[in-house]
Design an enzyme around this catalytic site. Structure first.
Site, PDB file in Angstrom:
ATOM      1  N   LEU A   3      63.258  32.356  18.048  1.00 53.28           N
ATOM      2  CA  LEU A   3      62.481  33.121  16.840  1.00 53.28           C
ATOM      3  C   LEU A   3      63.026  33.774  15.828  1.00 53.28           C
ATOM      4  O   LEU A   3      64.048  34.061  16.894  1.00 53.28           O
ATOM      5  CB  LEU A   3      61.441  33.559  17.174  1.00 53.28           C
ATOM      6  CG  LEU A   3      60.219  32.183  17.570  1.00 53.28           C
ATOM      7  CD1 LEU A   3      58.656  32.515  18.471  1.00 53.28           C
ATOM      8  CD2 LEU A   3      60.045  31.506  15.963  1.00 53.28           C
ATOM      9  N   VAL A  62      78.345  44.621  13.306  1.00 57.15           N
ATOM     10  CA  VAL A  62      77.399  46.043  13.686  1.00 57.15           C
ATOM     11  C   VAL A  62      78.772  47.272  14.547  1.00 57.15           C
ATOM     12  O   VAL A  62      79.154  46.572  15.984  1.00 57.15           O
ATOM     13  CB  VAL A  62      76.550  45.714  15.070  1.00 57.15           C
ATOM     14  CG1 VAL A  62      76.170  47.201  14.984  1.00 57.15           C
ATOM     15  CG2 VAL A  62      75.688  45.511  13.453  1.00 57.15           C
ATOM     16  N   ILE A  71      52.540  26.893  19.640  1.00 59.11           N
ATOM     17  CA  ILE A  71      51.865  27.645  20.782  1.00 59.11           C
ATOM     18  C   ILE A  71      50.579  27.088  20.719  1.00 59.11           C
ATOM     19  O   ILE A  71      50.089  26.770  21.844  1.00 59.11           O
ATOM     20  CB  ILE A  71      52.143  28.509  21.521  1.00 59.11           C
ATOM     21  CG1 ILE A  71      54.307  29.126  20.238  1.00 59.11           C
ATOM     22  CG2 ILE A  71      52.530  29.097  22.875  1.00 59.11           C
ATOM     23  CD1 ILE A  71      54.931  27.996  21.487  1.00 59.11           C
ATOM     24  N   LEU A  76      51.036  32.109  16.079  1.00 56.34           N
ATOM     25  CA  LEU A  76      52.442  31.173  16.500  1.00 56.34           C
ATOM     26  C   LEU A  76      51.662  29.952  17.194  1.00 56.34           C
ATOM     27  O   LEU A  76      50.738  29.182  17.588  1.00 56.34           O
ATOM     28  CB  LEU A  76      52.315  31.769  18.378  1.00 56.34           C
ATOM     29  CG  LEU A  76      52.750  33.097  18.251  1.00 56.34           C
ATOM     30  CD1 LEU A  76      52.587  34.525  17.571  1.00 56.34           C
ATOM     31  CD2 LEU A  76      53.177  33.368  19.710  1.00 56.34           C
ATOM     32  N   VAL A 119      72.442  43.011  16.098  1.00 56.39           N
ATOM     33  CA  VAL A 119      73.808  41.912  15.910  1.00 56.39           C
ATOM     34  C   VAL A 119      73.627  40.745  16.661  1.00 56.39           C
ATOM     35  O   VAL A 119      74.032  40.127  15.916  1.00 56.39           O
ATOM     36  CB  VAL A 119      74.174  42.497  18.042  1.00 56.39           C
ATOM     37  CG1 VAL A 119      75.302  42.255  17.537  1.00 56.39           C
ATOM     38  CG2 VAL A 119      74.432  43.928  17.458  1.00 56.39           C
TER      39      VAL A 119
END
Ligand SMILES: Cc1ncc(C[n+]2csc(CCOP(=O)(O)OP(=O)(O)O)c2C)c(N)n1
Ligand SMILES: [Mg+2]
Length: 591
Positions: free
Chosen positions: A421, A25, A479, A476, A51
């Site tokens: 993630l 970038v 979790i 999730l 990025v």
């Protein structure tokens, strides 16, 4: 002596070191470097949308082929900080990537200049080298050292931070006579190999644990050769998965608390000797060390001296590149075979195979909403041994390791230790750039997908086709499952009524609309029998449009996946397979 800006020297060195691709970038502080890339013309640039995405693309690119080094480029300040997760992820899994950042001019580094941050200090604990190059004439040396370090010993990332004025300063440099530094890798000796094999010979039920170091050393062939020569079964780690094909008679399953097989754990518990090669006794592989170590002798081969004894003291440690160790182990084992000294291991190997045959988990469920196990069964039907899977974390990744099949090294590309993630989509793009002809199949849950789904636009723009299986439980999930220990279901729901898409029945984000908005293709599946046709249709769309194609599978919201706290205490939540019909794509069928 040719005179050039330091950035022109840097780009010339990148080319001499074999780099032809950069993910990045641009920004004002790195524009000199971009001008050198443009002038030079030898480096293809893939424009990321974030990025962090560029850093994960670089990692996927490195992992795709032996010898690759992914490069990510960004400006000063937030670009470097965005790369930190990528540097962590790469370093944690011993993957070399080179991050190049722009920086404020040297004289302004301490003046709290716009976007001036001490990125070298921030990145230092994650990198083999992280430095702000203050002298223009040191730029060539910094790049030369970077490649030497990334390739030597335990591979890992490097960050080079280039102040604006340093980038523009002219230096004397001769690209034609530039030479990469030799790579340093420790090599096991014959005496060490003989000692390791002496210990193995004294055992009755030996195993080889093959880690990611075998992949990094490009030594899957020698690993299988040694296993076959000795007749010793192999347990690949999550990072070593594919070093021995899943259907090889000596592949006896993965061990661990989550990404493991029932038969793999049972075999480890039955073993009395383990030769670990290029592995690091990760805690999700070992579980509690008392259970893992009890009654077993351990030999550990690792390229990094400080890894020997880090997790537990092995009975014998060897500092060596995995490939070099395998070569000398094979040499000594062959001599012993010639002398009739090798022990017959066929009865033990057969016991391991029997466990693989009888200890399967069930995958065949016809339930609606779809149970996740069924997705992997259909994926096994749809995708052949050439498939390169990319995944990161979550119940989807854990179930994938339990149910999918991998047949070659670098065909399971997974952020094993860091599990950030969002890694999957950009890493898959990096794999596509490195290997444009490959069948790349990415796998995520809905949350991992939502973290960096904007990167799909990169696939649409640069025509990087991969098939993405998105298993959507609107949770999730991992979790949620771990919160059972706290008796709660708190802050883990992704469900809401989407005012634009009532047909989603509360599943929240309309992924199909987002994906299409980003210029990619998407299919959504609600019924188990529709999974395989959708995967087949997706392959057609990939061939036709050459952009990422996502197959979203709407899952039942709550399915617990087998896991535990010890390898002898993995909790099974579903019925086990009783016949071949319960696990029709399992490699070793029940009957
Ligand atoms: C950056 C980051 N934050 C938090 C986590 C912790 N974490 C691991 S898995 C997970 C949920 C994943 O959900 P999803 O991608 O939908 O997969 P599922 O478990 O539902 O299959 C979370 C929050 C993480 N790994 N990385
Ligand atoms: Mg989920």
């Amino acid at each position: 002596m040719p005179r050039m800006r330091s950035v022109d020297a840097a780009v010339a060195i990148l080319e001499r070191e074999g780099v032809d691709t950069a993910f990045g970038v641009p920004g004002a502080a790195i524009n000199p470097f971009y001008s050198a890339m443009r002038a030079h013309g030898g480096i293809r640039h893939i424009l990321a949308r974030h990025v962090e995405g560029a850093s994960h693309m670089a990692e996927g690119y490195t992992r795709a082929a032996a010898g690759n080094i992914g490069v990510c480029v960004g400006t000063s300040g937030p670009a470097g900080t965005d790369m930190i997760t990528g540097l962590y992820s790469a370093g944690a899994d011993s993957i070399p990537i080179l991050a190049i950042t722009g920086q404020a001019p040297v004289a302004r580094l301490h003046k709290e200049d716009f976007q001036a941050v001490d990125i070298a200090s921030i990145a230092a604990p994650l990198c083999k080298l992280a430095t702000t190059v203050l002298e223009p004439a040191q730029v060539p040396g910094a790049f030369q050292l970077a490649f030497h370090l990334m390739r030597s010993g335990r591979p890992g990332p490097v960050l080079l931070d280039l102040p604006f004025d340093v980038q523009l300063a002219e230096i004397d440099f001769d690209p034609d006579t530039y030479e990469p530094m030799p790579v340093d890798k420790p090599r096991a000796t014959r005496a060490q190999a003989a000692k390791a094999l002496d210990l193995l010979e004294r055992s009755e039920r030996p195993l080889i644990v093959a880690g990611g170091g075998v992949v990094n050393a490009d030594a899957a062939g020698p690993l299988v050769e040694l296993a076959e020569l000795l007749g010793v079964p192999v347990v690949p780690t999550l990072m070593g998965w594919g070093t021995i094909p899943d259907d090889h008679p000596l592949m006896v399953g993965m061990v661990g608390l989550q990404t493991s097989h029932r038969y793999g754990n049972a075999t480890m518990l039955a073993a009395d000797f383990v030769l670990g090669i290029g592995n690091r006794w990760a805690n999700r592989h070992t579980g509690g060390l008392d259970v893992y170590r009890s009654g077993r002798t351990f030999v550990h081969v690792d390229i990094e001296p400080t890894q020997i004894g880090r997790v537990f003291p092995p009975d014998y440690g060897i500092v060596s590149d995995a490939g070099a160790a395998l070569a000398v182990l094979i040499e000594v084992a062959r001599e012993r075979q010639g002398a009739g000294r090798l022990v017959d291991r066929s009865a033990w190997a057969q016991q391991c195979r029997d466990r693989k045959r009888t200890m399967q988990r069930r995958t065949h469920f016809d339930d609606m909403p779809i149970k996740p196990q069924r997705v992997y069964e259909e994926m096994n039907k749809a995708f052949g041994p050439e498939t390169r899977y990319v995944s990161t974390i979550g119940l989807s990744q854990i179930a994938a390791a339990q149910f999918l099949h991998v047949y070659g090294p670098r065909h399971w590309i997974n952020a094993g230790q860091a599990g950030p993630l969002g890694w999957t989509v950009p890493a898959a793009l990096g794999v596509c750039v490195a290997d444009p002809e490959a069948t790349v199949v990415a796998l995520t849950g809905d949350y991992d997908f939502q973290f960096m789904m904007e990167e799909l636009a990169v696939g649409a723009q640069f025509k990087l086709p991969f098939l993405h299986v998105l298993v959507n439980n609107s949770y999730l999930g991992l979790i949620r499952q771990s919160q059972r220990g706290f008796d709660m279901d708190y802050c883990v729901q992704l469900s809401f009524d989407n005012v634009n898409s009532p047909e989603l029945n509360g599943y929240g984000v309309d992924h199909v609309k987002v994906i299409e908005g980003l210029g990619c293709k998407a299919l959504r599946v609600f019924e188990p029998d529709a999974i395989l046709p959708a995967l087949q249709q997706a392959r057609k769309l990939l061939a036709e449009h050459r952009v990422p194609v996502v197959v979203e599978v709407i899952l039942e919201r709550v399915t617990n996946i087998a896991m535990g706290t010890e390898i002898d205490n993995v909790v099974e939540f579903e019925e086990l397979a009783r016949s071949a019909a319960d696990a029709p794509t399992a490699i070793a069928l029940l009957d």
